[in-house]
Design an enzyme around this catalytic site. Structure first.
Site, PDB file in Angstrom:
ATOM      1  N   ASP A  50     -17.984  16.116 -64.476  1.00  0.00           N
ATOM      2  CA  ASP A  50     -16.784  16.402 -65.272  1.00  0.00           C
ATOM      3  C   ASP A  50     -17.136  16.898 -66.672  1.00  0.00           C
ATOM      4  OD1 ASP A  50     -15.034  15.727 -63.269  1.00  0.00           O
ATOM      5  OD2 ASP A  50     -15.047  13.605 -63.779  1.00  0.00           O
ATOM      6  N   ASN A  80     -25.206  12.983 -60.477  1.00  0.00           N
ATOM      7  CA  ASN A  80     -24.664  11.823 -59.758  1.00  0.00           C
ATOM      8  C   ASN A  80     -25.397  11.709 -58.428  1.00  0.00           C
ATOM      9  OD1 ASN A  80     -23.157  13.360 -57.643  1.00  0.00           O
ATOM     10  ND2 ASN A  80     -22.178  14.191 -59.468  1.00  0.00           N
TER      11      ASN A  80
HETATM   12  N1  CTP Z   1     -13.584  18.765 -58.812  1.00  0.00           N
HETATM   13  C1  CTP Z   1     -13.773  20.071 -59.195  1.00  0.00           C
HETATM   14  N2  CTP Z   1     -14.210  20.350 -60.460  1.00  0.00           N
HETATM   15  C2  CTP Z   1     -14.445  19.368 -61.334  1.00  0.00           C
HETATM   16  C3  CTP Z   1     -14.252  18.019 -60.955  1.00  0.00           C
HETATM   17  C4  CTP Z   1     -13.815  17.764 -59.685  1.00  0.00           C
HETATM   18  O1  CTP Z   1     -13.571  20.982 -58.396  1.00  0.00           O
HETATM   19  N3  CTP Z   1     -14.851  19.684 -62.552  1.00  0.00           N
HETATM   20  C5  CTP Z   1     -13.093  18.495 -57.433  1.00  0.00           C
HETATM   21  C6  CTP Z   1     -14.060  17.744 -56.550  1.00  0.00           C
HETATM   22  O2  CTP Z   1     -14.869  18.661 -55.801  1.00  0.00           O
HETATM   23  C7  CTP Z   1     -13.129  16.950 -55.649  1.00  0.00           C
HETATM   24  C8  CTP Z   1     -11.916  16.722 -56.504  1.00  0.00           C
HETATM   25  O3  CTP Z   1     -11.982  17.659 -57.550  1.00  0.00           O
HETATM   26  O4  CTP Z   1     -12.734  17.695 -54.529  1.00  0.00           O
HETATM   27  C9  CTP Z   1     -11.809  15.332 -57.075  1.00  0.00           C
HETATM   28  O5  CTP Z   1     -12.978  14.996 -57.759  1.00  0.00           O
HETATM   29  P1  CTP Z   1     -13.149  13.568 -58.427  1.00  0.00           P
HETATM   30  O6  CTP Z   1     -14.488  13.492 -59.077  1.00  0.00           O
HETATM   31  O7  CTP Z   1     -12.773  12.504 -57.441  1.00  0.00           O
HETATM   32  O8  CTP Z   1     -12.001  13.525 -59.506  1.00  0.00           O
HETATM   33  P2  CTP Z   1     -11.759  14.286 -60.852  1.00  0.00           P
HETATM   34  O9  CTP Z   1     -10.729  15.337 -60.615  1.00  0.00           O
HETATM   35  O10 CTP Z   1     -13.041  14.707 -61.467  1.00  0.00           O
HETATM   36  O11 CTP Z   1     -11.043  13.151 -61.711  1.00  0.00           O
HETATM   37  P3  CTP Z   1     -11.660  11.747 -62.245  1.00  0.00           P
HETATM   38  O12 CTP Z   1     -13.123  11.991 -62.460  1.00  0.00           O
HETATM   39  O13 CTP Z   1     -10.899  11.507 -63.488  1.00  0.00           O
HETATM   40  O14 CTP Z   1     -11.374  10.733 -61.147  1.00  0.00           O
END
Ligand code: CTP
Length: 413
Positions: free
Chosen positions: A289, A220
């Site tokens: 993710d 990303n």
């Molecule tokens: N995060 C994490 N590990 C992952 C995904 C996210 O530790 N595998 C942490 C990121 O560092 C951030 C928080 O979770 O502090 C939120 O990340 P974000 O990408 O906004 O959300 P997600 O939890 O991944 O949910 P979604 O993608 O469904 O919005």
């Protein structure tokens, strides 16, 4: 001046400070010109004192033109701005930097000798003094210089370790004046409020890369700026910081333990390895993710018109931290394209966070790669605080301020 710049200035401990830059006779004296410019850019009022030998390397006129102030080079010159210039300057100074600091000035200061403008000024100074030794490696490693530096350290002087490498004199080893940016960073640290002293902080930053084959990956656009800025601000405020970062173009931070990783699995390993020793964890990284379930061993050839890439969910590192956190402070980020409040609050509760920093990606003042950010802070007790758009360093300081004001007291009750 708009609100944004007023805010940055409030958080910049160098702004409007009277800083005296002492320049000694070493080949690195040319770097002090750049250092002066950097200090001025931060809003410092800088005056320069040079030793007689420094004049062999840089002309006083250079400093005079850049500061718009007379340069002090002798004990007995007639000052137009003060009757006894070196004493008046010592009284007015908020901080002093000696760069480069030669073996000579180090020896004089350690021995209490005052026989020229700079050494006399230094004995009269009451504010913090930072020495940046720079000299031939053998001189730097000599018993006398080593002894003098440890005396000065014990006396409360801030000593910046010289860099190592091939020096102008041809020797290889320590003795090089650190880059002006590093000296500036140390000065900021030296003048900052140390309200995170004694705290151990773990920060994550940047993207992760999930391999598809040996030449392609899923990632990303995160540049790591927000996480690096938080780590730097926390270090300046006295915390011991570990920064775990995915691939970025940003250089290592001074006095921060850097852990560079690539994939989300590597990030998870590094985070769980360091979490036990941390009091505060801030997860600013943009973790992928999903990862390709079976990365190809060889480069995938474009034989088919369509292809399906099977992805497997990565571990949610923050969620797992939330499970294991005990009394640690845990702060997450939420990057959203819609429904910021609803999504951020959901993550705050599901991941057991103390605070979540939400931002709407796509807003011109925030998001990936931008130097500014417009964020909303959501707290566990329901309080919500929307901040104006501001530079990422200012955002970092507000996050740390709120952590200190609102969250730390609850943990120590
Ligand atoms: N995060 C994490 N590990 C992952 C995904 C996210 O530790 N595998 C942490 C990121 O560092 C951030 C928080 O979770 O502090 C939120 O990340 P974000 O990408 O906004 O959300 P997600 O939890 O991944 O949910 P979604 O993608 O469904 O919005």
């Amino acid at each position: 001046m708009d609100d944004e710049s007023t805010f940055s200035i409030m958080k910049n401990p160098i702004h409007n400070k009277h800083i005296v830059l002492g320049v000694c006779g070493g080949i690195a004296a040319y770097k002090s010109v750049e250092l002066l410019r950097l200090l001025q850019k931060q809003g410092a009022q800088v005056r320069v004192i040079m030793t007689q030998n420094a004049k062999w390397f840089v002309g006083p006129l250079t400093f005079e033109a850049l500061t718009g102030q007379p340069v002090c080079t002798s004990l007995f010159e007639k000052g137009d701005d003060a009757p006894i210039r070196h004493i008046a300057w010592a009284e007015q100074a908020d901080a002093v930097i000696i760069a480069p600091a030669t073996a000579n000035i180090i020896g004089k200061l350690a021995g209490g000798i005052a026989d020229d403008a700079l050494s006399t000024f230094l004995l009269a100074v009451k504010c913090p003094v930072m020495l940046c030794p720079s000299m031939n490696t053998h001189m730097y490693e000599s018993k006398a210089v080593e002894r003098n530096l440890s005396l000065l350290k014990a006396d409360g002087y801030f000593i910046i370790e010289p860099g190592a490498g091939k020096l102008a004199c041809g020797t290889i080893g320590p003795g090089r004046l650190p880059e002006p940016e590093e000296i500036l960073d140390r000065m900021v640290s030296c003048l900052s409020r140390r309200d995170l002293a004694g705290k151990k902080m773990l920060v994550t930053a940047g993207p992760t890369r999930e391999d598809i084959d040996p030449v392609r990956f899923i990632s990303n656009p995160s540049t790591g700026k927000m996480g690096f800025s938080i780590a730097r601000a926390a270090e300046h405020r006295g915390a011991k910081v570990v920064l775990i970062t995915g691939p970025t173009n940003l250089p290592d931070l001074c006095n921060v333990t850097m852990v560079r990783i690539r994939t989300s699995e590597e990030m998870a390993d590094a985070v769980f390895q360091h979490m036990e020793k941390s009091d505060i964890i801030i997860k600013a990284a943009a973790v992928s993710d999903y990862r390709p379930r079976e990365p190809a061993k060889q480069k995938i050839k474009k034989e088919k018109d369509e292809m399906v890439l099977l992805l497997q969910k990565n571990q949610d590192i923050l969620k797992e931290l939330g499970r294991r956190k005990k009394d640690r402070i845990l702060v997450g980020f939420a990057a959203e394209t819609e429904n910021l409040k609803k999504n951020a609050l959901k993550k705050l509760s599901e991941k057991n966070l103390d605070m979540i920093v939400g931002n709407l990606v796509g807003d011109s003042a925030s998001g990936f790669g931008s130097d500014t950010n417009k964020v909303t802070l959501f707290f566990r007790d329901g309080m919500v605080e929307s901040l104006d758009a501001m530079d990422k360093d200012s955002v970092s300081h507000v996050i740390l301020d709120r952590l200190i004001e609102r969250i730390l007291p609850m943990k120590t009750e």
